[in-house]
Design a protein around this motif. Sequence first.
Motif, PDB file in Angstrom:
ATOM      1  N   GLY A   1       0.775  -1.223   0.000  1.00 59.22           N
ATOM      2  CA  GLY A   1       0.000   0.000   0.000  1.00 59.22           C
ATOM      3  C   GLY A   1       0.806   1.273   0.000  1.00 59.22           C
ATOM      4  N   LYS A   2       2.147   1.159   0.014  1.00 64.87           N
ATOM      5  CA  LYS A   2       2.998   2.353   0.029  1.00 64.87           C
ATOM      6  C   LYS A   2       3.573   2.607  -1.364  1.00 64.87           C
ATOM      7  N   ILE A   3       3.821   3.869  -1.652  1.00 65.12           N
ATOM      8  CA  ILE A   3       4.416   4.232  -2.934  1.00 65.12           C
ATOM      9  C   ILE A   3       5.895   3.859  -2.925  1.00 65.12           C
ATOM     10  N   VAL A   4       6.320   3.152  -3.967  1.00 65.01           N
ATOM     11  CA  VAL A   4       7.739   2.837  -4.147  1.00 65.01           C
ATOM     12  C   VAL A   4       8.212   3.607  -5.377  1.00 65.01           C
ATOM     13  N   SER A   5       9.267   4.386  -5.229  1.00 64.80           N
ATOM     14  CA  SER A   5       9.714   5.243  -6.318  1.00 64.80           C
ATOM     15  C   SER A   5      10.236   4.432  -7.500  1.00 64.80           C
ATOM     16  N   VAL A   6      10.220   5.068  -8.659  1.00 63.03           N
ATOM     17  CA  VAL A   6      10.756   4.438  -9.869  1.00 63.03           C
ATOM     18  C   VAL A   6      12.217   4.064  -9.668  1.00 63.03           C
ATOM     19  N   ASP A   7      12.990   4.961  -9.063  1.00 68.87           N
ATOM     20  CA  ASP A   7      14.416   4.689  -8.834  1.00 68.87           C
ATOM     21  C   ASP A   7      14.617   3.460  -7.946  1.00 68.87           C
ATOM     22  N   ALA A   8      13.815   3.356  -6.870  1.00 65.08           N
ATOM     23  CA  ALA A   8      13.951   2.208  -5.959  1.00 65.08           C
ATOM     24  C   ALA A   8      13.590   0.912  -6.663  1.00 65.08           C
ATOM     25  N   LEU A   9      12.570   0.936  -7.512  1.00 62.63           N
ATOM     26  CA  LEU A   9      12.180  -0.266  -8.249  1.00 62.63           C
ATOM     27  C   LEU A   9      13.246  -0.655  -9.269  1.00 62.63           C
ATOM     28  N   CYS A  10      13.790   0.338  -9.966  1.00 65.25           N
ATOM     29  CA  CYS A  10      14.851   0.044 -10.936  1.00 65.25           C
ATOM     30  C   CYS A  10      16.072  -0.545 -10.238  1.00 65.25           C
ATOM     31  N   GLU A  11      16.393  -0.028  -9.048  1.00 63.99           N
ATOM     32  CA  GLU A  11      17.544  -0.551  -8.314  1.00 63.99           C
ATOM     33  C   GLU A  11      17.284  -1.988  -7.862  1.00 63.99           C
ATOM     34  N   ALA A  12      16.033  -2.276  -7.455  1.00 59.44           N
ATOM     35  CA  ALA A  12      15.691  -3.634  -7.029  1.00 59.44           C
ATOM     36  C   ALA A  12      15.828  -4.622  -8.177  1.00 59.44           C
ATOM     37  N   LEU A  13      15.542  -4.158  -9.408  1.00 63.03           N
ATOM     38  CA  LEU A  13      15.575  -5.052 -10.566  1.00 63.03           C
ATOM     39  C   LEU A  13      16.929  -5.117 -11.248  1.00 63.03           C
ATOM     40  N   TRP A  14      17.659  -3.979 -11.253  1.00 63.52           N
ATOM     41  CA  TRP A  14      18.900  -3.934 -12.047  1.00 63.52           C
ATOM     42  C   TRP A  14      20.145  -3.599 -11.248  1.00 63.52           C
ATOM     43  N   GLY A  15      20.024  -3.495  -9.931  1.00 60.78           N
ATOM     44  CA  GLY A  15      21.215  -3.343  -9.111  1.00 60.78           C
ATOM     45  C   GLY A  15      21.622  -1.910  -8.848  1.00 60.78           C
TER      46      GLY A  15
ATOM     47  N   LEU B   1      -2.058  -2.940  -9.246  1.00 61.59           N
ATOM     48  CA  LEU B   1      -0.771  -2.277  -9.472  1.00 61.59           C
ATOM     49  C   LEU B   1      -1.065  -0.875 -10.001  1.00 61.59           C
ATOM     50  N   ILE B   2      -0.933   0.108  -9.098  1.00 62.66           N
ATOM     51  CA  ILE B   2      -1.380   1.467  -9.372  1.00 62.66           C
ATOM     52  C   ILE B   2      -0.205   2.398  -9.663  1.00 62.66           C
ATOM     53  N   THR B   3      -0.335   3.221 -10.695  1.00 65.39           N
ATOM     54  CA  THR B   3       0.653   4.264 -10.985  1.00 65.39           C
ATOM     55  C   THR B   3       0.334   5.499 -10.161  1.00 65.39           C
ATOM     56  N   ILE B   4       1.326   6.025  -9.455  1.00 62.26           N
ATOM     57  CA  ILE B   4       1.191   7.290  -8.742  1.00 62.26           C
ATOM     58  C   ILE B   4       2.010   8.303  -9.536  1.00 62.26           C
ATOM     59  N   LYS B   5       1.333   9.098 -10.319  1.00 61.00           N
ATOM     60  CA  LYS B   5       2.002   9.959 -11.300  1.00 61.00           C
ATOM     61  C   LYS B   5       3.083  10.828 -10.660  1.00 61.00           C
TER      62      LYS B   5
ATOM     63  N   LEU C   1       5.622   9.916  -9.033  1.00 58.11           N
ATOM     64  CA  LEU C   1       6.237   9.363  -7.830  1.00 58.11           C
ATOM     65  C   LEU C   1       6.704   7.921  -8.003  1.00 58.11           C
ATOM     66  N   GLY C   2       5.819   7.060  -8.514  1.00 60.51           N
ATOM     67  CA  GLY C   2       6.194   5.658  -8.661  1.00 60.51           C
ATOM     68  C   GLY C   2       4.974   4.764  -8.747  1.00 60.51           C
ATOM     69  N   TYR C   3       5.019   3.641  -8.040  1.00 55.37           N
ATOM     70  CA  TYR C   3       3.927   2.665  -8.085  1.00 55.37           C
ATOM     71  C   TYR C   3       3.628   2.165  -6.676  1.00 55.37           C
ATOM     72  N   LYS C   4       2.401   1.655  -6.502  1.00 54.09           N
ATOM     73  CA  LYS C   4       2.078   0.962  -5.264  1.00 54.09           C
ATOM     74  C   LYS C   4       1.186  -0.229  -5.587  1.00 54.09           C
ATOM     75  N   LEU C   5       1.222  -1.208  -4.674  1.00 48.26           N
ATOM     76  CA  LEU C   5       0.433  -2.422  -4.848  1.00 48.26           C
ATOM     77  C   LEU C   5      -0.676  -2.458  -3.800  1.00 48.26           C
ATOM     78  N   ASN C   6      -1.921  -2.488  -4.257  1.00 46.33           N
ATOM     79  CA  ASN C   6      -3.061  -2.605  -3.353  1.00 46.33           C
ATOM     80  C   ASN C   6      -3.320  -4.081  -3.100  1.00 46.33           C
ATOM     81  N   ILE C   7      -3.218  -4.495  -1.842  1.00 50.24           N
ATOM     82  CA  ILE C   7      -3.377  -5.886  -1.457  1.00 50.24           C
ATOM     83  C   ILE C   7      -4.729  -6.076  -0.792  1.00 50.24           C
ATOM     84  N   ARG C   8      -5.452  -7.088  -1.224  1.00 54.69           N
ATOM     85  CA  ARG C   8      -6.775  -7.355  -0.683  1.00 54.69           C
ATOM     86  C   ARG C   8      -6.647  -7.874   0.743  1.00 54.69           C
ATOM     87  N   LYS C   9      -7.431  -7.313   1.651  1.00 53.44           N
ATOM     88  CA  LYS C   9      -7.383  -7.711   3.064  1.00 53.44           C
ATOM     89  C   LYS C   9      -8.412  -8.827   3.314  1.00 53.44           C
TER      90      LYS C   9
END
Length: 233
Positions: free
Chosen positions: A174-188, A219-223, A225-233
């Motif tokens: 449910g939290k916004i993860v920045s594009v930079d943080a996601l790119c680093e997670a995927l490509w180092g 999987l929501i785009t936060i214009k 800022l980045g992306y966030k994942l809404n998880i069903r409770k």
Amino acid sequence: MDQTLLHTKKLLLVDDEPELLKMVTAILKDDGFENIVSAASVKEGTSVAKSEEPDLAILDVMLPDGDGFPLMEQIRTFADVPVIFLTAKDEAADKLSGLGLGADDYIVKPFMPQELLLRVYAVLRRCYKEDEKLLTLSGCTVDFSRAEVHKAGEVIPLTAKEHALLETLAHNKGKIVSVDALCEALWGDNPFGYENSLNAHVRRIREKIETDPSKPVSLITIKGLGYKLNIRK
């Protein structure tokens, strides 16, 4: 938990010494932490904790309008956040008081940068353990152990990058993860220039997890800022 995922966690520093705040912030940022907020008093720390929702609080014991122990108790009335105390040398009573009230660790000042980092990583790993291998979203289930999406009776495989991207977002529910943080997670460590590739992976993941990929609800785009994942409770 992967260290890159820990770097996405938001840290709150509360200390009334500007030089110490500056030093601790620099140590953490140099090691990869990007999301750091700070305050200089109990009142300001409470306000910042409410507005910023940190994943870890590092609190000085002695503050100009009180001390860190009531601050921790106040923060814990609205957020279940791990706490590390900074305490002056030989203040054994402070250590015992903090741990007795439910603090997760303490660091004696002065401290070496490596000690600070080791204790921060240890608390984050202990408090934010690997998520369940099954992730329930709206209209599908993701099985991380098998790298599969189960949707409407169909089993859809995930690629390694799709798996890493979804797992990073899931760790930050449910939290916004920045594009930079996601790119680093995927490509180092050198994530620059991968934004278009990230967007392509997001599109393919939506095709696998969303009921209607053109109108995503998970999987929501936060214009901007980045992306966030809404998880069903």
